[in-house]
Scaffold this active site. Structure first.
Site, PDB file in Angstrom:
ATOM      1  N   PHE A 369       0.823  -1.201   0.000  1.00  0.00           N
ATOM      2  CA  PHE A 369       0.000   0.000   0.000  1.00  0.00           C
ATOM      3  C   PHE A 369       0.861   1.257   0.000  1.00  0.00           C
ATOM      4  O   PHE A 369       0.463   2.291   0.524  1.00  0.00           O
ATOM      5  CB  PHE A 369      -0.930   0.002   1.226  1.00  0.00           C
ATOM      6  CG  PHE A 369      -1.883  -1.157   1.256  1.00  0.00           C
ATOM      7  CD1 PHE A 369      -3.052  -1.119   0.532  1.00  0.00           C
ATOM      8  CD2 PHE A 369      -1.588  -2.293   1.988  1.00  0.00           C
ATOM      9  CE1 PHE A 369      -3.940  -2.186   0.546  1.00  0.00           C
ATOM     10  CE2 PHE A 369      -2.455  -3.363   2.013  1.00  0.00           C
ATOM     11  CZ  PHE A 369      -3.634  -3.313   1.279  1.00  0.00           C
ATOM     12  N   ASP A 484      11.324  -6.137   9.919  1.00  0.00           N
ATOM     13  CA  ASP A 484      11.275  -6.408   8.477  1.00  0.00           C
ATOM     14  C   ASP A 484      12.661  -6.265   7.848  1.00  0.00           C
ATOM     15  O   ASP A 484      12.839  -5.565   6.844  1.00  0.00           O
ATOM     16  CB  ASP A 484      10.279  -5.468   7.794  1.00  0.00           C
ATOM     17  CG  ASP A 484       9.758  -6.033   6.479  1.00  0.00           C
ATOM     18  OD1 ASP A 484       9.918  -7.243   6.246  1.00  0.00           O
ATOM     19  OD2 ASP A 484       9.190  -5.267   5.685  1.00  0.00           O
TER      20      ASP A 484
END
Length: 674
Positions: A369, A484
């Site tokens: 996104f 991440d």
């Protein structure tokens, strides 16, 4: 030009009359004009070879791909063409013409496109669909040994291959990075002006591909089928195909779909050696299917609204629209609680002008996104990277912005500096220092002509990321868990030093406090087993991801590689197996050509395995990792058996695959390994 006028371009000679009469009787007839020449009016009873999704419809239309997602289709002229008069001579001139139509399910979205190609073999079974257009795959795209020349009719903008837009024609040489491309359209023979065409309009179009073997030039022209061939080509490139094409080759067509299906139709196809292809006899080509449209309201309305009234309404509406647009163009969302973060908030207007309105030519990358743009702040003379993140929910935004501002205080040579943020309705913009050499994954898995990182650079990158994680876990005022760590989130500065970036999933904790259970986020292939089971991130889950990252950089392989038979190869298991067989150095990236320090290579591989051990109690802290990398502490004695213990049972991959066969879990924030 009308269809009737177009027929005046047919050559008036005995052969043409015979060809027309034959075409009338046999509308799906393939005419063998001479050696290396053919012409198809439809494809019923033709001698073409079809595979994949390609099928010949009863009416003679060739359907290369239907509305099914992730499919590819091919058609080949059955007999290979001799392109050279004799071995060691140059490729002769050839021409091909194609009448086609693309009908997607949505009027504004195609997927993905089609090609004309010349290839040494009619076996393209290893080629992939989607952006690879049924021609190449991850491993052979850009490989000159494929010996494939193609002209793409592309309806998707793919940043991986640096497409110019989502409606273009391109010339490709063994690579989907086009040597030349141009928005779809044609140059008017009368005015010389350029006229745009929509490839997904559902209308019949004709494309001409001409190679001049003497001038070594490739010309491509495009026009609506009702028009004659434009005098000025859409593309004209000087290129000697003798260096690419084999003596004998197959000519064919391909099409591919991605996440959205699309129907790619072919009405007629011709090919000729050492001469132009003859014009098609319009009346004998099969028709494209009609596009379903909403019923006209003209019968409901007894009279047409007066032109003056319509013009007035239009002008009033336009004036209101422009007024509102000007007011909203630079509108921001501000709340009282943001006052304390004032120094860290940037103006949307400044970011808009810094990126020239977030134009596509400033786009650095996309994912999930978010979209990242390159910009330049004129006031501070600073190059920046602006990440636009969708954020529809207002719940938790205050805490999120507080953490963003806190992360903005991080200062370390191996961490990308977060300069500030801006907030609009449904959108959050994060502003970072710009890293001119981009992300590390582009060097590990990107284009074949990109610089190959040597071992000195790779080992320095591994140490740099380790140093940045040590700072996050233990040297800053709070504990920061990145959550991440992967190659695509490691950026390279102008001196190719590694900087850990993308703190969009990061969480902050005070030293000495208990880590809280959160939603499962991260990237498949980098997730520690305990994170998958309990959703509880900790510094040791970052250590696990770092171990995978170290192996990724050392071996030049992705954490999970998908084979053609849908099996998956796990990088960790592969390295352990080589170690067990006493040949662990075979795991080194072959592009290094054995030019590396053996001791450092052993250390990087074994450290990667130790950090990615399924048991968190076995993994070292980042402090210990740095001590091993600096040789201040001896590396512990471990064996392949120690690494294999509990690994297959605790692997996070099966957990994730059970809920995400495509590698992405939107609700939980997981993304596929890249």
């Amino acid at each position: 030009m009308s269809g009737d006028n177009r027929r005046c371009f047919l050559p008036v000679n005995l052969f043409s009359i015979i060809l027309v009469i034959t075409s009338i009787i046999f509308p799906s007839f393939s005419t063998a004009i001479a050696n290396g020449q053919f012409e198809y009016y439809g494809f019923v009873n033709s001698s073409v070879i079809v595979d994949g999704a390609a099928v010949v419809l009863p009416g003679g239309l060739l359907l290369l791909s239907n509305n099914t997602a992730e499919m590819k289709g091919h058609v080949f002229h059955r007999t290979p063409i001799r392109l050279r008069k004799s071995p060691n001579t140059t490729v002769q001139s050839f021409s091909s013409s194609l009448v086609f139509g693309i009908i997607p399910p949505y009027t504004d979205l195609g997927a993905h496109g089609m090609t004309f190609f010349v290839a040494p073999s009619s076996d393209l079974s290893t080629a992939l669909a989607s952006q690879f257009l049924g021609l190449f795959n991850n491993s052979n795209n850009g490989d000159f040994s494929t010996r494939i020349f193609a002209v793409e009719i592309d309806t998707i903008l793919n940043t991986e291959f640096e497409d110019i837009d989502d409606n273009h024609i391109g010339i490709n040489i063994c690579d989907l990075h086009s040597v030349a491309s141009h928005p779809a359209g044609y140059y008017d023979n009368t005015t010389g002006g350029f006229r745009n065409l929509s490839l997904i309009s559902g209308e019949a179009m004709q494309i001409w591909i001409d190679y001049d073997g003497v001038a070594k030039r490739i010309d491509v022209a495009l026009a609506p089928f009702t028009m004659a061939k434009p005098t000025k080509p859409l593309l004209s490139v000087s290129y000697d195909l003798s260096a690419v094409l084999t003596d004998v080759a197959y000519v064919g067509l391909s099409a591919a779909t991605g996440t959205v299906g699309s129907s790619h139709y072919v009405q007629g196809w011709s090919f000729s050696m050492n001469g132009p292809t003859p014009p098609f006899f319009t009346a004998k080509l099969p028709d494209l299917p009609r596009i379903a449209r909403k019923a006209s309201r003209s019968k409901v309305l007894p009279v047409i609204v007066p032109i003056a009234t319509a013009t007035f309404v239009f002008l009033v509406t336009l004036a209101v629209f422009l007024f509102v647009r000007m007011r909203l163009k630079f509108a921001e969302l501000r709340e009282d609680w943001e006052i304390e973060f004032g120094p860290h908030r940037l103006s949307f207007k400044d970011l808009y002008f810094a990126t020239e309105g977030f134009k596509n030519n400033h786009l650095l990358g996309t994912g999930g996104f978010e979209r990242v743009y390159k910009g330049f702040l004129s006031k501070s003379k600073l190059q920046i990277a602006v990440k636009k993140v969708s954020h529809e929910s207002s719940q938790g935004i205050r805490e999120f912005v507080a953490e963003v501002v806190s992360i903005g205080r991080l200062r370390h040579r191996n961490i990308v500096k977060l300069l500030g943020y801006c907030r609009r309705k449904g959108e959050l913009l994060l502003v970072y220092d710009y890293m001119p050499n981009g992300s590390l994954d582009k060097y590990l898995y990107g284009r074949s002509n990109r610089q190959v990182l040597d071992w000195v650079q790779r080992f320095r990158i591994i140490k740099g990321v380790a140093s940045g994680l040590l700072y996050l876990h233990g040297e800053w005022e709070q504990i920061v868990i990145h959550r991440d760590v992967k190659a695509s989130n490691v950026l390279l500065d102008e001196e190719m030093n590694a900087r850990l970036g993308d703190f969009g999933l990061a969480r902050l904790y005070d030293h000495g406090t208990d880590m809280q259970t959160t939603h499962l986020v991260g990237t498949i292939g980098y997730l520690a087993p305990e994170l998958v089971r309990r959703g509880k991130a900790s510094p040791l889950t970052d250590v696990f991801a770092f171990g995978i990252f170290a192996l990724e950089v050392t071996c030049g392989r992705r954490p999970i590689e998908h084979k053609m038979n849908s099996d998956k190869l796990l990088l960790v298991d592969w390295v352990i197996d080589l170690w067990h067989r006493g040949s662990i150095l075979e795991a080194m990236d072959p592009r290094l050509q054995s030019e590396y320090n053996d001791d450092e290579a052993f250390l990087a591989l074994k450290l990667g395995l130790l950090c990615s051990h399924p048991l968190p109690t076995v993994r070292p802290s980042m402090w210990h990792v740095m001590q091993y990398l600096k040789h201040d502490l001896p590396f512990p004695e471990v064996t392949p058996a120690d690494m294999m213990q509990n690994r297959r049972v605790d692997s996070p991959v099966p957990y994730c695959q059970s809920v995400a066969s495509n590698g992405t879990i939107t609700m939980s924030g997981l993304s596929g390994g890249r």
